[in-house]
Design a protein around this motif. Structure first.
Motif, PDB file in Angstrom:
ATOM      1  N   THR A  42      29.126  53.757  29.903  1.00  0.00           N
ATOM      2  CA  THR A  42      30.285  52.968  29.504  1.00  0.00           C
ATOM      3  C   THR A  42      31.332  53.844  28.833  1.00  0.00           C
ATOM      4  O   THR A  42      31.034  54.557  27.874  1.00  0.00           O
ATOM      5  CB  THR A  42      29.867  51.840  28.544  1.00  0.00           C
ATOM      6  OG1 THR A  42      28.892  51.016  29.200  1.00  0.00           O
ATOM      7  CG2 THR A  42      31.066  50.990  28.149  1.00  0.00           C
ATOM      8  N   LEU A  63      36.244  53.271  37.622  1.00  0.00           N
ATOM      9  CA  LEU A  63      35.483  52.208  38.283  1.00  0.00           C
ATOM     10  C   LEU A  63      35.044  52.646  39.679  1.00  0.00           C
ATOM     11  O   LEU A  63      33.927  52.353  40.109  1.00  0.00           O
ATOM     12  CB  LEU A  63      36.322  50.931  38.353  1.00  0.00           C
ATOM     13  CG  LEU A  63      36.636  50.270  37.008  1.00  0.00           C
ATOM     14  CD1 LEU A  63      37.667  49.157  37.187  1.00  0.00           C
ATOM     15  CD2 LEU A  63      35.364  49.707  36.363  1.00  0.00           C
ATOM     16  N   ASN A  78      31.922  54.547  39.560  1.00  0.00           N
ATOM     17  CA  ASN A  78      30.749  53.817  39.054  1.00  0.00           C
ATOM     18  C   ASN A  78      30.531  53.921  37.545  1.00  0.00           C
ATOM     19  O   ASN A  78      29.394  53.768  37.070  1.00  0.00           O
ATOM     20  CB  ASN A  78      29.475  54.246  39.809  1.00  0.00           C
ATOM     21  CG  ASN A  78      29.558  53.924  41.286  1.00  0.00           C
ATOM     22  OD1 ASN A  78      29.962  52.820  41.662  1.00  0.00           O
ATOM     23  ND2 ASN A  78      29.211  54.890  42.131  1.00  0.00           N
ATOM     24  N   ASP A  98      31.192  52.115  33.897  1.00  0.00           N
ATOM     25  CA  ASP A  98      31.609  50.849  33.294  1.00  0.00           C
ATOM     26  C   ASP A  98      32.744  51.146  32.324  1.00  0.00           C
ATOM     27  O   ASP A  98      32.735  52.183  31.650  1.00  0.00           O
ATOM     28  CB  ASP A  98      30.435  50.203  32.544  1.00  0.00           C
ATOM     29  CG  ASP A  98      29.314  49.794  33.485  1.00  0.00           C
ATOM     30  OD1 ASP A  98      29.616  49.326  34.601  1.00  0.00           O
ATOM     31  OD2 ASP A  98      28.136  49.965  33.111  1.00  0.00           O
ATOM     32  N   GLU A 107      41.374  44.811  38.885  1.00  0.00           N
ATOM     33  CA  GLU A 107      40.219  44.135  39.502  1.00  0.00           C
ATOM     34  C   GLU A 107      40.387  44.029  41.014  1.00  0.00           C
ATOM     35  O   GLU A 107      39.443  44.262  41.777  1.00  0.00           O
ATOM     36  CB  GLU A 107      40.039  42.751  38.904  1.00  0.00           C
ATOM     37  CG  GLU A 107      39.598  42.728  37.450  1.00  0.00           C
ATOM     38  CD  GLU A 107      39.474  41.307  36.927  1.00  0.00           C
ATOM     39  OE1 GLU A 107      38.983  40.442  37.671  1.00  0.00           O
ATOM     40  OE2 GLU A 107      39.892  41.063  35.779  1.00  0.00           O
ATOM     41  N   LYS A 129      36.091  45.517  40.787  1.00  0.00           N
ATOM     42  CA  LYS A 129      35.239  45.456  39.599  1.00  0.00           C
ATOM     43  C   LYS A 129      36.073  44.998  38.408  1.00  0.00           C
ATOM     44  O   LYS A 129      37.276  45.241  38.356  1.00  0.00           O
ATOM     45  CB  LYS A 129      34.627  46.825  39.308  1.00  0.00           C
ATOM     46  CG  LYS A 129      33.736  47.333  40.436  1.00  0.00           C
ATOM     47  CD  LYS A 129      33.255  48.736  40.157  1.00  0.00           C
ATOM     48  CE  LYS A 129      32.433  49.279  41.326  1.00  0.00           C
ATOM     49  NZ  LYS A 129      32.035  50.678  41.106  1.00  0.00           N
ATOM     50  N   LYS A 130      35.398  44.378  37.453  1.00  0.00           N
ATOM     51  CA  LYS A 130      36.108  43.824  36.302  1.00  0.00           C
ATOM     52  C   LYS A 130      35.768  44.607  35.039  1.00  0.00           C
ATOM     53  O   LYS A 130      34.630  44.565  34.565  1.00  0.00           O
ATOM     54  CB  LYS A 130      35.737  42.351  36.113  1.00  0.00           C
ATOM     55  CG  LYS A 130      36.524  41.655  35.013  1.00  0.00           C
ATOM     56  CD  LYS A 130      36.236  40.169  35.002  1.00  0.00           C
ATOM     57  CE  LYS A 130      37.086  39.448  33.967  1.00  0.00           C
ATOM     58  NZ  LYS A 130      36.892  37.998  33.985  1.00  0.00           N
ATOM     59  N   PRO A 131      36.735  45.318  34.463  1.00  0.00           N
ATOM     60  CA  PRO A 131      36.469  45.974  33.184  1.00  0.00           C
ATOM     61  C   PRO A 131      36.473  44.962  32.047  1.00  0.00           C
ATOM     62  O   PRO A 131      37.071  43.892  32.152  1.00  0.00           O
ATOM     63  CB  PRO A 131      37.648  46.955  33.051  1.00  0.00           C
ATOM     64  CG  PRO A 131      38.746  46.343  33.856  1.00  0.00           C
ATOM     65  CD  PRO A 131      38.089  45.574  34.968  1.00  0.00           C
ATOM     66  N   HIS A 147      29.183  47.200  22.742  1.00  0.00           N
ATOM     67  CA  HIS A 147      29.008  48.034  23.937  1.00  0.00           C
ATOM     68  C   HIS A 147      28.392  49.376  23.564  1.00  0.00           C
ATOM     69  O   HIS A 147      28.693  49.944  22.510  1.00  0.00           O
ATOM     70  CB  HIS A 147      30.362  48.278  24.621  1.00  0.00           C
ATOM     71  CG  HIS A 147      31.055  47.024  25.057  1.00  0.00           C
ATOM     72  ND1 HIS A 147      30.793  46.392  26.247  1.00  0.00           N
ATOM     73  CD2 HIS A 147      32.006  46.285  24.429  1.00  0.00           C
ATOM     74  CE1 HIS A 147      31.552  45.311  26.349  1.00  0.00           C
ATOM     75  NE2 HIS A 147      32.293  45.217  25.253  1.00  0.00           N
TER      76      HIS A 147
END
Length: 339
Positions: free
Chosen positions: A2, A21, A24, A26, A45, A50-52, A72
């Protein structure tokens, strides 16, 4: 893994989030929306699929930053959060020092407390001032910048060097030259609020009829056409460099590391060359007038980016005309959103 991206809905930040993103990672974004708009999150997005995570707050609010780190498992930070208008920084220096430095220090305090390493800092070629020789490499002596904005970048670098050495951390200082262009999808780009401070969005808005004409500040510089020369780098190329720098930090075995990289094309283009390239790429005219030089503007600056090519396996690949073509597509996209 992350990654915290502060200022992640801004111009360079949003493009970098997409590249993270795509690789890969996060992503957790913190952005106070002072220099961007919320629709950028939706577009990230749409582009990446993908959604941060997103938190809309000012990084000077320590208690909210604490909550993000509690929620996180953050392994690294790319810090874009800063006020960035050179002219405004001269009018409001305390605002710039407070925002740009306190935000940075607050993040570093969390890194120290939680024993996190891997920090990438969005710096600037302004730390070199008017260099005595061109191209500018990383060993070029730093000069006191003309603007309070530039001084905050130079101070930020010094803070991070001390941080890395005192607490055994890994940091990368990325000195950008002049980012331009927009994402190939035309869904991300530079979004100046009010009158643009940078050349290319002003060119684009003039071509679109939003501005009456472009002001070219000085045509009496000691250059071939008399206008100032800069190194214009395509923003997606720049975003990809952040991923490369991050991967190097993560893979580095030593506890303490201070990387410094110039990110540019290695080629200087004058203001008039940029205007002419924009007209060729998009088959539109850009009316302009010649004005007096602006105080504090330097004559020429372009990068020697060979260190980034050697150590990060990265180099800028997109032509000036292609970058300017994407800028015009972004402008047309913005107009469809407003209609």
């Amino acid at each position: 893994m992350t990654i915290l991206v502060t200022g992640g809905l801004g111009y360079i930040g949003s493009h970098t989030v997409v590249e993270l993103l795509n690789n890969n990672f996060d992503v957790v974004i913190v952005d106070d929306l002072s220099n961007t708009e919320k629709f950028i999150l939706k577009n990230i997005e749409e582009i990446s699929g993908k959604k941060p995570f997103f938190y809309p707050f000012d990084l000077r609010r320590k208690e909210l930053l604490y909550q993000v780190f509690e929620a996180h498992d953050i392994s690294a930070c790319i810090n874009f959060a800063a006020f960035k208008a050179v002219g405004e920084s001269q009018e409001k220096p305390l605002d710039y020092y407070e925002n740009n430095l306190f935000c940075l220090i607050n993040i570093l305090q969390e890194f120290k407390t939680r024993n996190i390493s891997n920090f990438i800092f969005s710096s600037s070629c302004t730390v070199y001032g008017q260099a005595d020789k061109q191209p500018i490499d990383e060993n070029t002596p730093l000069k006191t910048p003309e603007s309070s904005y530039g001084k905050t970048k130079q101070m930020g670098e010094e803070i991070l060097k001390d941080f890395a050495l005192a607490y055994k951390k890994k940091v990368s200082l990325l000195r950008y030259f002049n980012p331009i262009g927009a994402h190939p999808s035309a869904k991300l780009g530079e979004l100046p609020l009010g009158i643009p401070n940078n050349l290319v969005p002003f060119v684009t808005q003039t071509a679109a009829g939003i501005r009456k004409e472009l002001s070219i500040w000085g045509n009496d510089y000691p250059t071939e056409d008399g206008t100032a020369i800069r190194d214009y780098i395509y923003v997606v190329d720049l975003a990809k460099a952040h991923v490369k720098a991050l991967q190097k930090l993560i893979e580095e075995k030593s506890e303490t590391l201070i990387d410094i990289y110039n990110l540019g094309t290695g080629k200087g283009s004058s203001v008039l060359e940029v205007v002419n390239a924009f007209e060729r790429a998009n088959k539109v005219k850009v009316p302009y007038k010649i004005c007096e030089r602006r105080a504090g503007d330097i004559t020429i600056a372009y990068a020697d980016a060979s260190k980034a090519e050697k150590e990060l396996n990265w180099k800028a690949e997109t032509s000036l005309e292609e970058a300017l073509r994407t800028t015009w597509e972004w402008q047309k996209y913005l107009e469809t959103r407003e209609n």
